[in-house]
Design a protein around this motif. Structure first.
Motif, PDB file in Angstrom:
ATOM      1  N   ALA A 144       0.835  -1.208   0.000  1.00  0.00           N
ATOM      2  CA  ALA A 144       0.000   0.000   0.000  1.00  0.00           C
ATOM      3  C   ALA A 144       0.866   1.253   0.000  1.00  0.00           C
ATOM      4  N   ILE A 193       2.244   1.739  -3.458  1.00  0.00           N
ATOM      5  CA  ILE A 193       1.226   2.247  -4.385  1.00  0.00           C
ATOM      6  C   ILE A 193       1.035   3.748  -4.188  1.00  0.00           C
ATOM      7  N   GLN A 233      -0.108  -1.351 -11.038  1.00  0.00           N
ATOM      8  CA  GLN A 233      -1.128  -2.348 -11.351  1.00  0.00           C
ATOM      9  C   GLN A 233      -0.709  -3.722 -10.832  1.00  0.00           C
ATOM     10  N   LEU A 254      -1.382  -3.805  -7.138  1.00  0.00           N
ATOM     11  CA  LEU A 254      -2.817  -3.993  -6.917  1.00  0.00           C
ATOM     12  C   LEU A 254      -3.209  -5.442  -7.183  1.00  0.00           C
ATOM     13  N   ASN A 272      -5.045  -7.994  -4.775  1.00  0.00           N
ATOM     14  CA  ASN A 272      -6.291  -8.592  -5.249  1.00  0.00           C
ATOM     15  C   ASN A 272      -6.290 -10.107  -5.048  1.00  0.00           C
ATOM     16  N   LEU A 312      -4.694   3.573   1.147  1.00  0.00           N
ATOM     17  CA  LEU A 312      -4.477   4.081  -0.205  1.00  0.00           C
ATOM     18  C   LEU A 312      -5.039   5.500  -0.325  1.00  0.00           C
ATOM     19  N   LEU A 329      -5.326   6.450  -8.676  1.00  0.00           N
ATOM     20  CA  LEU A 329      -5.599   5.108  -9.188  1.00  0.00           C
ATOM     21  C   LEU A 329      -6.596   5.178 -10.345  1.00  0.00           C
ATOM     22  N   ALA A 388      -7.582   2.235 -12.889  1.00  0.00           N
ATOM     23  CA  ALA A 388      -6.962   1.002 -12.383  1.00  0.00           C
ATOM     24  C   ALA A 388      -7.928  -0.178 -12.502  1.00  0.00           C
ATOM     25  N   MET A 416      -9.310  -3.171 -10.712  1.00  0.00           N
ATOM     26  CA  MET A 416      -9.422  -3.624  -9.325  1.00  0.00           C
ATOM     27  C   MET A 416     -10.647  -4.521  -9.153  1.00  0.00           C
ATOM     28  N   ILE A 474     -11.425  -6.920  -5.962  1.00  0.00           N
ATOM     29  CA  ILE A 474     -10.456  -6.675  -4.897  1.00  0.00           C
ATOM     30  C   ILE A 474     -11.166  -6.510  -3.550  1.00  0.00           C
ATOM     31  N   LEU A 507     -11.138  -4.688  -0.138  1.00  0.00           N
ATOM     32  CA  LEU A 507     -10.590  -3.523   0.560  1.00  0.00           C
ATOM     33  C   LEU A 507     -11.501  -3.160   1.733  1.00  0.00           C
TER      34      LEU A 507
END
Length: 199
Positions: free
Chosen positions: A80, A83, A102, A105, A109, A123, A128, A131, A133, A136, A138
């Motif tokens: 994180a 990123i 990516q 991520l 993921n 984040l 992003l 992106a 995702m 994912i 989160l």
């Protein structure tokens, strides 16, 4: 008064305790020294100037979490931080995120979320835009002020996430879970929200 010893019971209990010991020994087969060395080498690659080296470092960090799930909270925090640093937050351009961002991520993921042990993925403010995702997880993540314009968050799990002030314009949130997520002042202009679960 003395009670007679019941040998079948003693044998069963002894076998059970031995089994527990064997199981405990089995789960303690992690070579922590080797894992730590691998982790250190991966972090060195993550800070390299070469994008291929950075991606290699991310893949190595993923292997660290597989070899030692107890290291996952640290790895998640490190990814994180990478990123946020690599993606930046100012002058967010209308183009896909860089390959290394990516890739990071992608590691997040693919991870099983259980070993996170409540780790908050931070984040906040990250660029992003566009992106990928999809799906994912989160949960409880800090995405406040993040630029997620045009990002594909379909089927993502954002339950309890902090999305205050996030730019989600044009993002794909179809079939995502955002139960108890804080979307105060978030920009959802043009976002796809069919099947979005908010409650």
């Amino acid at each position: 008064m003395r009670f007679p010893i019941r040998w079948p019971v003693v044998i069963v209990v002894g076998v059970a305790l031995a089994t527990i010991g064997l199981v405990g020994g089995y789960w303690d087969q992690i070579d922590h020294a080797a894992v730590n060395a691998r982790h250190t080498a991966a972090l060195k690659d993550l800070g390299a100037n070469d994008v291929e080296a950075r991606i290699r470092g991310m893949n190595e960090l993923e292997q660290v979490t597989k070899a030692s799930p107890g290291d996952q909270p640290a790895v998640v925090t490190e990814l994180a931080a990478f990123i946020r640093s690599a993606a930046g937050s100012a002058d967010c351009p209308d183009r896909p995120v860089s390959r290394d961002v990516q890739a990071a991520l992608g590691v997040l993921n693919r991870r099983p979320s259980a070993p996170d042990i409540g780790t908050v993925i931070d984040l906040h403010g990250a660029c992003l835009r566009n992106a990928q995702m999809i799906r994912i997880e989160l949960v409880q993540a800090n995405l406040s002020g993040a630029n997620l314009r045009g990002a594909d968050l379909s089927w993502a799990v954002l339950d309890g996430a902090d999305l205050r002030g996030a730019d989600l314009a044009g993002a794909d949130l179809s079939h995502a879970h955002a139960v108890a997520a804080d979307l105060t002042s978030a920009d959802l202009d043009g976002a796809r929200t069919e099947g979005l679960h908010r409650a």
